[in-house]
Motif scaffolding. Structure first.
Motif, PDB file in Angstrom:
ATOM      1  N   GLN A  90     -12.574  -6.185  -1.241  1.00 43.05           N
ATOM      2  CA  GLN A  90     -11.913  -5.369  -2.256  1.00 43.05           C
ATOM      3  C   GLN A  90     -11.207  -4.172  -1.619  1.00 43.05           C
ATOM      4  OE1 GLN A  90     -14.857  -4.229  -5.161  1.00 43.05           O
ATOM      5  NE2 GLN A  90     -15.249  -6.333  -5.790  1.00 43.05           N
ATOM      6  N   GLU A  93      -8.055  -5.336   0.066  1.00 42.03           N
ATOM      7  CA  GLU A  93      -7.011  -5.580  -0.933  1.00 42.03           C
ATOM      8  C   GLU A  93      -6.395  -4.264  -1.405  1.00 42.03           C
ATOM      9  OE1 GLU A  93      -8.672  -7.942  -4.098  1.00 42.03           O
ATOM     10  OE2 GLU A  93      -9.185  -9.577  -2.743  1.00 42.03           O
ATOM     11  N   MET A  94      -7.251  -3.272  -1.614  1.00 41.45           N
ATOM     12  CA  MET A  94      -6.759  -1.960  -2.026  1.00 41.45           C
ATOM     13  C   MET A  94      -5.890  -1.343  -0.934  1.00 41.45           C
ATOM     14  SD  MET A  94     -10.175  -0.470  -3.938  1.00 41.45           S
ATOM     15  CE  MET A  94      -9.700   1.215  -3.751  1.00 41.45           C
ATOM     16  N   GLN A  95      -6.316  -1.483   0.323  1.00 42.20           N
ATOM     17  CA  GLN A  95      -5.534  -0.948   1.429  1.00 42.20           C
ATOM     18  C   GLN A  95      -4.156  -1.604   1.495  1.00 42.20           C
ATOM     19  OE1 GLN A  95      -8.418  -1.673   4.574  1.00 42.20           O
ATOM     20  NE2 GLN A  95      -8.745   0.527   4.826  1.00 42.20           N
ATOM     21  N   LEU A  96      -4.116  -2.915   1.304  1.00 40.54           N
ATOM     22  CA  LEU A  96      -2.842  -3.636   1.312  1.00 40.54           C
ATOM     23  C   LEU A  96      -1.948  -3.141   0.179  1.00 40.54           C
ATOM     24  CD1 LEU A  96      -1.020  -5.889   2.408  1.00 40.54           C
ATOM     25  CD2 LEU A  96      -2.226  -7.477   0.904  1.00 40.54           C
ATOM     26  N   HIS A  97      -2.524  -3.021  -1.003  1.00 37.79           N
ATOM     27  CA  HIS A  97      -1.762  -2.533  -2.162  1.00 37.79           C
ATOM     28  C   HIS A  97      -1.248  -1.115  -1.904  1.00 37.79           C
ATOM     29  CE1 HIS A  97      -0.535  -1.912  -6.299  1.00 37.79           C
ATOM     30  NE2 HIS A  97      -1.246  -0.797  -6.309  1.00 37.79           N
ATOM     31  N   LEU A  98      -2.091  -0.251  -1.354  1.00 39.39           N
ATOM     32  CA  LEU A  98      -1.675   1.125  -1.066  1.00 39.39           C
ATOM     33  C   LEU A  98      -0.574   1.161  -0.007  1.00 39.39           C
ATOM     34  CD1 LEU A  98      -5.149   2.925  -1.103  1.00 39.39           C
ATOM     35  CD2 LEU A  98      -3.288   3.213  -2.754  1.00 39.39           C
ATOM     36  N   GLN A 100       1.640  -1.167   0.542  1.00 38.47           N
ATOM     37  CA  GLN A 100       2.867  -1.631  -0.108  1.00 38.47           C
ATOM     38  C   GLN A 100       3.456  -0.529  -0.982  1.00 38.47           C
ATOM     39  OE1 GLN A 100       1.324  -5.121  -2.070  1.00 38.47           O
ATOM     40  NE2 GLN A 100       1.736  -6.456  -0.310  1.00 38.47           N
ATOM     41  N   SER A 101       2.603   0.165  -1.714  1.00 37.70           N
ATOM     42  CA  SER A 101       3.074   1.265  -2.566  1.00 37.70           C
ATOM     43  C   SER A 101       3.680   2.373  -1.718  1.00 37.70           C
ATOM     44  CB  SER A 101       1.921   1.827  -3.400  1.00 37.70           C
ATOM     45  OG  SER A 101       1.458   0.865  -4.311  1.00 37.70           O
ATOM     46  N   LYS A 104       7.119   1.349  -0.504  1.00 32.79           N
ATOM     47  CA  LYS A 104       8.123   1.466  -1.574  1.00 32.79           C
ATOM     48  C   LYS A 104       8.529   2.917  -1.788  1.00 32.79           C
ATOM     49  CE  LYS A 104       6.770  -2.619  -4.225  1.00 32.79           C
ATOM     50  NZ  LYS A 104       6.154  -3.108  -5.469  1.00 32.79           N
TER      51      LYS A 104
END
Length: 136
Positions: A90, A93-98, A100-101, A104
């Protein structure tokens, strides 16, 4: 030990200890005839585990499933390992999402900074929004 002593040793407020007891995370609490709670020494270790687990991102519900039933007995090693491994996934996954954010946002910042000379602010805003929509 009384709740005040447990609070002092653990660094938790007495109200928080009572909350954990009400949530079923702390067991083996005895009531004296005067109504005072009496906690066994192992509750201090349980509080330390709760604090460590919460800092690692575990919810109280997840903790409740991992702690030994009734505050005694064997730890569910297989379940604990599976939960720890799941929590690591988890976090990844959060690190990947962060990441990507962040990428951007850095792109948007760069687009704003490279505003063509003389371009009105409103037109630049439209250009930035168009670039955001184009990257989705």
């Amino acid at each position: 030990m009384k709740i005040g002593e447990l609070a002092q040793l653990s660094g938790f407020a007495a109200s928080r200890i009572r909350f954990y007891e009400a949530q079923g995370l702390i067991h083996q609490v005895h009531r004296r005839t005067n109504g005072y709670r009496e906690y066994p020494p192992q509750v201090l270790r349980t509080l330390e585990i709760i604090q460590c687990a919460q800092q690692a991102g575990f919810s109280l519900q997840e903790l409740k499933q991992l702690l030994p039933a009734g505050g005694q007995g064997d730890w569910k090693q297989d379940e604990m390992l599976a939960s720890l491994e799941s929590k690591v996934e988890q976090i990844e996954e959060m690190q990947l999402h962060l990441a990507q954010s962040k990428a951007k946002l850095l792109g948007i910042i760069n687009t704003i900074k490279v505003r063509p000379d003389g371009m009105p602010c409103e037109e630049n805003a439209e250009r930035v929004l168009a670039s955001i929509k184009g990257n989705q």
